[in-house]
Design an enzyme around this catalytic site. Structure first.
Site, mmCIF file in Angstrom:
data_model
loop_
_atom_site.group_PDB
_atom_site.id
_atom_site.type_symbol
_atom_site.label_atom_id
_atom_site.label_comp_id
_atom_site.label_asym_id
_atom_site.label_seq_id
_atom_site.Cartn_x
_atom_site.Cartn_y
_atom_site.Cartn_z
ATOM 1 N N SER A 1 -11.045 -0.793 -0.898
ATOM 2 C CA SER A 1 -9.777 -0.791 -0.149
ATOM 3 C C SER A 1 -10.019 -1.093 1.320
ATOM 4 O O SER A 1 -9.154 -1.645 2.004
ATOM 5 C CB SER A 1 -9.089 0.568 -0.260
ATOM 6 O OG SER A 1 -8.417 0.708 -1.482
ATOM 7 N N HIS B 1 -3.914 6.164 3.434
ATOM 8 C CA HIS B 1 -4.576 4.963 2.908
ATOM 9 C C HIS B 1 -3.941 3.682 3.464
ATOM 10 O O HIS B 1 -4.632 2.773 3.939
ATOM 11 C CB HIS B 1 -4.504 4.984 1.384
ATOM 12 C CG HIS B 1 -5.281 3.906 0.699
ATOM 13 N ND1 HIS B 1 -4.779 2.629 0.502
ATOM 14 C CD2 HIS B 1 -6.516 3.906 0.149
ATOM 15 C CE1 HIS B 1 -5.663 1.902 -0.139
ATOM 16 N NE2 HIS B 1 -6.738 2.655 -0.367
ATOM 17 N N ASP C 1 0.841 -1.200 0.000
ATOM 18 C CA ASP C 1 0.000 0.000 0.000
ATOM 19 C C ASP C 1 0.875 1.248 0.000
ATOM 20 O O ASP C 1 1.941 1.253 -0.607
ATOM 21 C CB ASP C 1 -0.938 -0.050 1.212
ATOM 22 C CG ASP C 1 -2.278 0.604 0.945
ATOM 23 O OD1 ASP C 1 -2.300 1.813 0.689
ATOM 24 O OD2 ASP C 1 -3.317 -0.082 1.001
#
Length: 773
Positions: A566, A227, A154
């Protein structure tokens, strides 16, 4: 004369080489991946790199050895055999025809991108049992995932978050082979017994986009985006009391799905030059392959990958995630990936390889209520996680009535687009906008408005921590408010402070953005596989980022609310880790089967799961259904598959990714892959028969009986109708025959059904999707 010809010939050769060199130098160079399969284990690291450079030497004949080495970006030396390099398209074409080369493809950093608390309690409710008897029992049986290592590919991690504390955890598993790679604002002390390893991959990104702007990101595993920290916290964050989003919304205990797993971070995404973080990241395919190569060698057990793109026809040979995950699965690493956020458009589902567990996104039973009170006393429901103080009533206007003349068209009026609202007409007023984006709220603020009411077309609201007083309403409420404005002489309104409401029904509902099938690469593999919570999920956040990730937002938070597949992917990754702990001998395929066949297609009130338009959802949205972790521990039967099975499947696609494997003369149809779901596309003629094999992992002596619901327009017959097992590990096969009825009106349109095997204790359910040519 003869000598004259020789001189002319040599001059011509020289001219051609010179022109060739000129073209080669002037033609744009890009990063290409050269994929060679898997290492044999017979070469040293230097020999591997020399072998990779030999390909470059052969196409860069006028280049020095030093320059050839400089053009090499990545040399994959662990498990994956291949390299990436700066090449012209002509050089890439030349290499693609060389012996031993499986595929050559451009590493486009803009193609693959990230697919961007209460959720675990909600999952337990869907189990149909009490929280103590399901979630806690599962965690205890799995030792909370203590010895399982999950790799997260990620944007990095914020290691100081309380979610990654190692307090009370035992020593790092002896199987771990990875490292804690140091870099800017990240050293060895940032790894601990929880966050046991971290790496970052920048070579592919910098070769394509130029040097990293170090004012925008850290040259290290540290996360500047948020994220990666969010997905990492969702899969394995520790229990943190009194966590909440900005303004105190969703306050409670934040926890990952497997709170004691060990985490390994592989940072591969970086800011897009000249764009804000909110506009996305760049994740280069060759960096992704490097991360997979290291993660497999590091001996992670699970890989959680919340990245992807809409697949192309060259997906199996030119997609870094598809190639990397096949190598991972061969080493019995389970790979879970997000389905994508391109919904509700059909055929947008990504990460469609049958060896990947592909996860869609759905809601949980929680909303953030922020009502609007109109001047006539009417209360209209809205939702937000923006802190709002109760104010007096203010004049209410519709954006389409207060625009600067000439700044909008018929299809943009009322949308509160930047620069469209008149300050003279908006100042001191509440503005109603036909747009639910951040830019609409900011435009109302720019024009002097005191608050914004934004309209949403779907039946689910993705909440946003706006900078200014803003709430979002459904389309029918938008119409109600607009009618009030039109009929009231002096329309007034105020926004009321928001609250977190638990237990809302129906839930789950499919998220409006979740990517849908059918699978555009091969519709004979049903994707996504499953759905999980991915809507308004609270988890850890990077303190180098802001909640909105835009330059105007200077707020710092420890936890943030995000939506996307996600977010659903790490939910499933966490359960995979728990299943790995309880069943260490299960294959990746067996774990996928257990998750899929024990899932549910009903919501908490026992009705079919719906999508965001209110219609019943189907397997192209939720796959087999919403996962139920505790039931997946004991699925009864599993549909297993091996690496060889996947190579056989690739034969049906006329693809070879392993030079040591030869396709048989008679290649099985794609639908014959031993998958927990059944998809048959474009049936030609009246019937099609496929085979499945199930393995008993339930009770030694058991008998399973069949139930079938045929898709409308088709008749599904399965033989035998009874499966008798006398021991664990025993396998039985059965044949499924699908017959199209002559009454089918629409061709090339899928119809859905299901079949189950049940022994009275276990119900092993598989979805069916079929279409006729």
């Amino acid at each position: 004369m003869k000598m004259h010809h020789i001189i002319l010939f040599l001059f011509a050769i020289f001219l051609i080489m010179s022109l060739g060199g000129f073209v080669s130098c002037s033609e744009e160079k890009k990063v290409y991946v050269v994929y060679l399969g898997e290492h044999s284990g017979e070469k040293t690291l230097k020999e591997i790199e020399d072998h990779h450079c030999s390909f470059l030497h052969s196409v860069k004949v006028t280049t020095t050895k030093k320059d050839v080495r400089a053009s090499l970006v990545h040399s994959y030396k662990n498990i994956i055999n291949g390299f990436s390099a700066l090449l012209t398209s002509q050089e890439a074409d030349m290499i693609s025809g060389m012996e031993g080369v499986i595929s050559v493809f451009h590493s486009d950093p803009h193609e693959i991108k990230p697919h961007t608390t209460r959720s675990w309690d909600f999952v337990s409710i869907l189990e149909g049992t009490s929280l103590i008897n399901s979630r806690e029992e599962l965690l205890q049986n799995a030792s909370y995932g203590e010895d399982i290592i999950v790799g997260v590919i990620d944007t990095g991690v914020w290691p100081e978050s309380s979610s990654f504390s190692d307090e009370g955890m035992g020593p790092v598993p002896k199987s771990w082979k990875g490292i804690c790679q140091e870099g800017v604002a990240f050293n060895a002390s940032h790894c601990n017994r929880k966050l046991i390893g971290a790496r970052y991959y920048l070579k592919g990104y910098e070769a394509a986009a130029g040097p990293l702007n170090e004012t925008r990101d850290f040259r290290s595993p540290r996360d500047v985006d948020g994220h990666g920290t969010h997905t990492t916290g969702t899969v394995g964050g520790r229990r943190v009391a009194n966590a909440s989003a900005i303004g105190g919304f969703a306050k409670g205990t934040a926890t990952g799905g497997a709170p004691n797993i060990r985490l390994a971070i592989y940072k591969i995404c970086w800011p897009v030059p000249d764009q804000s973080l909110a506009e996305g990241n760049a994740c280069a395919a060759d960096d992704i392959l490097a991360a997979f190569d290291d993660a497999i060698a590091d001996e992670v057990h699970v890989l959680s990958v919340s990245l992807g793109s809409i697949p192309r026809t060259t997906y199996y040979t030119q997609n870094g995630i598809a190639i990397g995950s096949l190598h991972a699965v061969k080493k019995n690493v389970v790979v879970s990936c997000s389905a994508g956020n391109e919904g509700p458009i059909p055929s947008t589902v990504g990460n469609v390889a049958p060896w990947i567990i592909t996860v869609g996104a759905s809601s949980i039973d929680r909303v953030f209520s922020s009502p609007i009170m109109l001047g006539n006393g009417m209360i209209v429901e809205g939702q937000t996680i923006t802190p709002i103080r109760r104010r007096r009533l203010h004049p209410l206007v519709y954006a389409g009535d207060v625009e600067i003349r000439g700044t909008t068209a018929s299809n943009t009026t009322g949308a509160c687009l930047p620069g469209t609202l008149s300050r003279n007409l908006v100042r001191g007023k509440v503005v109603l906008c036909r747009n639910s984006g951040i830019e609409a709220s900011m435009e109302v603020k720019r024009a002097g408005g005191v608050a914004a009411i934004l309209g949403k077309t779907s039946n689910e609201i993705q909440v946003t921590p706006f900078l200014d007083p803003t709430t979002v309403v459904f389309s029918y409420s938008l119409t109600t408010i607009q009618k009030y404005i039109q009929t009231e002489k002096n329309p007034m309104a105020t926004l009321l402070p928001g609250n977190t409401l638990i237990g809302t029904k129906p839930a789950p509902v499919m998220a409006p953005f979740t990517s849908k099938g059918p699978n555009r690469v091969d519709p004979n593999i049903l994707k996504p596989d499953i759905t999980a919570p991915g809507f308004n999920i609270l988890a850890a956040w990077s303190e180098a980022s802001s909640p909105l990730k835009i330059p105007e937002d200077h707020r710092v938070v420890k936890y943030n609310m995000k939506s996307g597949t996600s977010m659903s992917c790490p939910h499933v990754s966490a359960v995979i880790a728990l299943l790995k702990s309880i069943h260490p001998d299960w294959s990746s395929a067996a774990i996928r089967s257990a998750l899929m066949t024990t899932s549910t297609i009903n919501n908490v009130v026992g009705r079919p799961i719906t999508n965001s338009t209110g219609s019943d959802a189907n397997p192209f949205e939720y796959g087999a259904g919403h996962f139920r972790p505790s039931r997946a521990v004991d699925p009864g039967l599993v549909y297993d598959a091996t690496y060889t099975d996947y190579l056989l499947y690739l034969c049906s696609q006329n693809i070879s990714l392993d030079s040591s494997f030869s396709c048989p003369e008679k290649v099985p149809a794609a639908s014959n892959l031993n998958y927990p779901s059944l998809a048959i596309a474009n049936i030609r003629g009246s019937t099609r028969t496929v085979r499945r094999v199930v393995t008993n992992v339930g009770r030694a002596n058991s008998t399973y009986f069949l139930a079938v619901r045929s898709p409308p327009g088709y008749v599904v017959g399965i033989l035998p109708k009874t499966l008798r097992f006398s021991k664990l590990g025993e396998k039985h096969s059965f044949n499924i025959t699908v017959r199209a009825q002559s009454s089918i009106e629409k061709r090339n349109v899928f119809s859905f059904g299901w079949y189950t095997w049940s022994d009275g204790v276990h119900v092993v359910r598989s979805p069916i999707a079929v279409s006729s040519a």
